[in-house]
Design an enzyme around this catalytic site. Structure first.
Site, PDB file in Angstrom:
ATOM      1  N   GLY A   1       0.814  -1.216   0.000  1.00 38.71           N
ATOM      2  CA  GLY A   1       0.000   0.000   0.000  1.00 38.71           C
ATOM      3  C   GLY A   1       0.840   1.255   0.000  1.00 38.71           C
ATOM      4  O   GLY A   1       0.574   2.189   0.752  1.00 38.71           O
TER       5      GLY A   1
ATOM      6  N   VAL B   1      -3.603  -7.847  -1.326  1.00 41.19           N
ATOM      7  CA  VAL B   1      -2.822  -8.560  -0.302  1.00 41.19           C
ATOM      8  C   VAL B   1      -3.630  -9.661   0.394  1.00 41.19           C
ATOM      9  O   VAL B   1      -3.059 -10.500   1.091  1.00 41.19           O
ATOM     10  CB  VAL B   1      -2.253  -7.601   0.780  1.00 41.19           C
ATOM     11  CG1 VAL B   1      -1.220  -6.662   0.194  1.00 41.19           C
ATOM     12  CG2 VAL B   1      -3.348  -6.846   1.502  1.00 41.19           C
TER      13      VAL B   1
ATOM     14  N   ASN C   1       1.738  -2.442   5.408  1.00 41.98           N
ATOM     15  CA  ASN C   1       1.099  -1.145   5.677  1.00 41.98           C
ATOM     16  C   ASN C   1      -0.380  -1.114   5.281  1.00 41.98           C
ATOM     17  O   ASN C   1      -1.137  -0.306   5.806  1.00 41.98           O
ATOM     18  CB  ASN C   1       1.884  -0.062   4.924  1.00 41.98           C
ATOM     19  CG  ASN C   1       1.162   1.253   4.868  1.00 41.98           C
ATOM     20  OD1 ASN C   1       1.100   1.980   5.856  1.00 41.98           O
ATOM     21  ND2 ASN C   1       0.580   1.577   3.717  1.00 41.98           N
TER      22      ASN C   1
ATOM     23  N   SER D   1      -6.396   0.487  19.167  1.00 42.55           N
ATOM     24  CA  SER D   1      -6.764  -0.930  19.309  1.00 42.55           C
ATOM     25  C   SER D   1      -5.936  -1.557  20.431  1.00 42.55           C
ATOM     26  O   SER D   1      -6.427  -2.357  21.219  1.00 42.55           O
ATOM     27  CB  SER D   1      -6.559  -1.700  18.006  1.00 42.55           C
ATOM     28  OG  SER D   1      -5.218  -2.049  17.802  1.00 42.55           O
TER      29      SER D   1
ATOM     30  N   TYR E   1     -12.031  -3.151  12.344  1.00 45.50           N
ATOM     31  CA  TYR E   1     -10.668  -2.605  12.226  1.00 45.50           C
ATOM     32  C   TYR E   1      -9.892  -2.837  13.521  1.00 45.50           C
ATOM     33  O   TYR E   1      -8.730  -3.264  13.505  1.00 45.50           O
ATOM     34  CB  TYR E   1     -10.777  -1.117  11.903  1.00 45.50           C
ATOM     35  CG  TYR E   1      -9.475  -0.378  11.752  1.00 45.50           C
ATOM     36  CD1 TYR E   1      -8.662  -0.584  10.647  1.00 45.50           C
ATOM     37  CD2 TYR E   1      -9.067   0.552  12.699  1.00 45.50           C
ATOM     38  CE1 TYR E   1      -7.477   0.128  10.496  1.00 45.50           C
ATOM     39  CE2 TYR E   1      -7.896   1.265  12.558  1.00 45.50           C
ATOM     40  CZ  TYR E   1      -7.099   1.042  11.453  1.00 45.50           C
ATOM     41  OH  TYR E   1      -5.926   1.744  11.304  1.00 45.50           O
TER      42      TYR E   1
ATOM     43  N   LYS F   1      -6.630  -5.099  13.831  1.00 43.46           N
ATOM     44  CA  LYS F   1      -5.328  -4.576  14.260  1.00 43.46           C
ATOM     45  C   LYS F   1      -4.817  -5.299  15.512  1.00 43.46           C
ATOM     46  O   LYS F   1      -3.605  -5.489  15.666  1.00 43.46           O
ATOM     47  CB  LYS F   1      -5.413  -3.067  14.507  1.00 43.46           C
ATOM     48  CG  LYS F   1      -5.575  -2.236  13.232  1.00 43.46           C
ATOM     49  CD  LYS F   1      -4.397  -2.404  12.274  1.00 43.46           C
ATOM     50  CE  LYS F   1      -4.361  -1.347  11.184  1.00 43.46           C
ATOM     51  NZ  LYS F   1      -3.356  -1.628  10.132  1.00 43.46           N
TER      52      LYS F   1
END
Ligand SMILES: NC(=O)c1ccc[n+]([C@@H]2O[C@H](COP(=O)([O-])OP(=O)(O)OC[C@H]3O[C@@H](n4cnc5c(N)ncnc54)[C@H](OP(=O)(O)O)[C@@H]3O)[C@@H](O)[C@H]2O)c1
Length: 246
Positions: A15, A68, A94, A149, A161, A165
């Site tokens: 990314g 990915v 990333n 997170s 998310y 994470k």
């Protein structure tokens, strides 16, 4: 700015066509690495980053495309880098999309995209990179997390998310343990709010979001020659922020 000597190193930043990834990749070019700019859909932007990397001192720069979260595409990405530059020995995972809305309002597909790109993407890229790193008894992996997170802040909008994470951080620690005899380190860097964020909370630590350089500094620390005993760690780039309620 920390400046590890990365000449003779080959770095892939997933990314890296824009945002944090772009700046990380250019910083690796500054340190003399040959670099692979990875993108999913922004081919022109990726080519521009590769041009900038060459201007900044990268001996070689290429672009690679792929999702990915797709094992075949990850395999093709790495094969393309190996053909163009050689085996990847610095990998920065990333890619890490947010959720578009409250977890109850997003589709299963949207939920899954966040988990897959963050967790499966990190897993697939690490798995593909490890044999080459083990062959040369040297490798550096840095996974990009998210500070809140780690601190357990509950944000319903970003439930998948946060879960993802946390998974990335757990995987990083496991990876460090698994590679402790291989000359490889695996660490994480977890920003809170970075300058390219879509939303800025009112009470930002130090009155500002993290600059790209703040994040880069932490990543480069793990790539320093003297950091080779530091593995399984996570640097939170959050200006000292703590959530009000956890
Ligand atoms: N920005 C922040 O405030 C902030 C705060 C804390 C943590 N982070 C973390 O920092 C990292 C970078 O964030 P960012 O805001 O700089 O990201 P960004 O600007 O949205 O950049 C995303 C990059 O990831 C690529 N990408 C997205 N999904 C992909 C997939 N499934 N497969 C392959 N490539 C994919 C995009 O490629 P294309 O454009 O070509 O599709 C682009 O190059 C993420 O891990 C994020 O969670 C960011």
């Amino acid at each position: 700015m920390i400046r590890p000597d990365l000449s003779d190193r080959i770095a892939l930043v997933t990314g890296s066509s824009k945002g944090v990834g772009r700046e990380l990749l250019l910083a690796l070019a500054d340190c003399g690495a040959s670099v692979a700019v990875h993108y999913r859909s922004s081919a022109d932007a990726a080519r521009a980053v590769a041009d900038a990397a060459r201007e900044r001192g990268a001996p070689a720069a290429t672009t690679v495309q792929g999702d990915v979260a797709d094992p075949d595409e990850v395999d093709e990405m790495f094969a393309a880098v190996e053909d163009e530059l050689g085996a990847v020995d610095v990998l920065v995972n990333n890619v890490g999309p947010f959720a578009p809305d409250h977890w109850e309002d997003i589709s299963f597909g949207e939920w899954n995209t966040v988990l897959q790109a963050n967790v499966n993407g990190t897993y697939l890229c690490c798995k593909r990179a490890l044999p080459g790193m083990r062959d040369q008894s040297w490798g550096r992996i840095v996974n990009i997390g998210y500070a809140s997170s780690e601190k357990g802040l509950v944000d319903p909008k970003n439930a998948p998310y946060f879960i993802a994470k946390q998974g990335v951080l757990m995987f990083t620690r496991m990876l460090a343990n698994d590679t402790q005899h291989d000359g490889i380190t695996a660490n994480a860097v977890s920003p809170y709010v970075v300058e390219n964020s879509d939303e800025f909370p009112e009470d930002l630590p130090r009155g500002r979001p993290a600059d790209f350089e703040d994040v880069t500094q932490a990543v480069l620390f793990f790539l320093e020659e003297g950091s080779d005993y530091i593995s399984g760690e996570n640097i939170e780039v959050d200006g000292g922020w703590l959530p009000e309620s956890v």
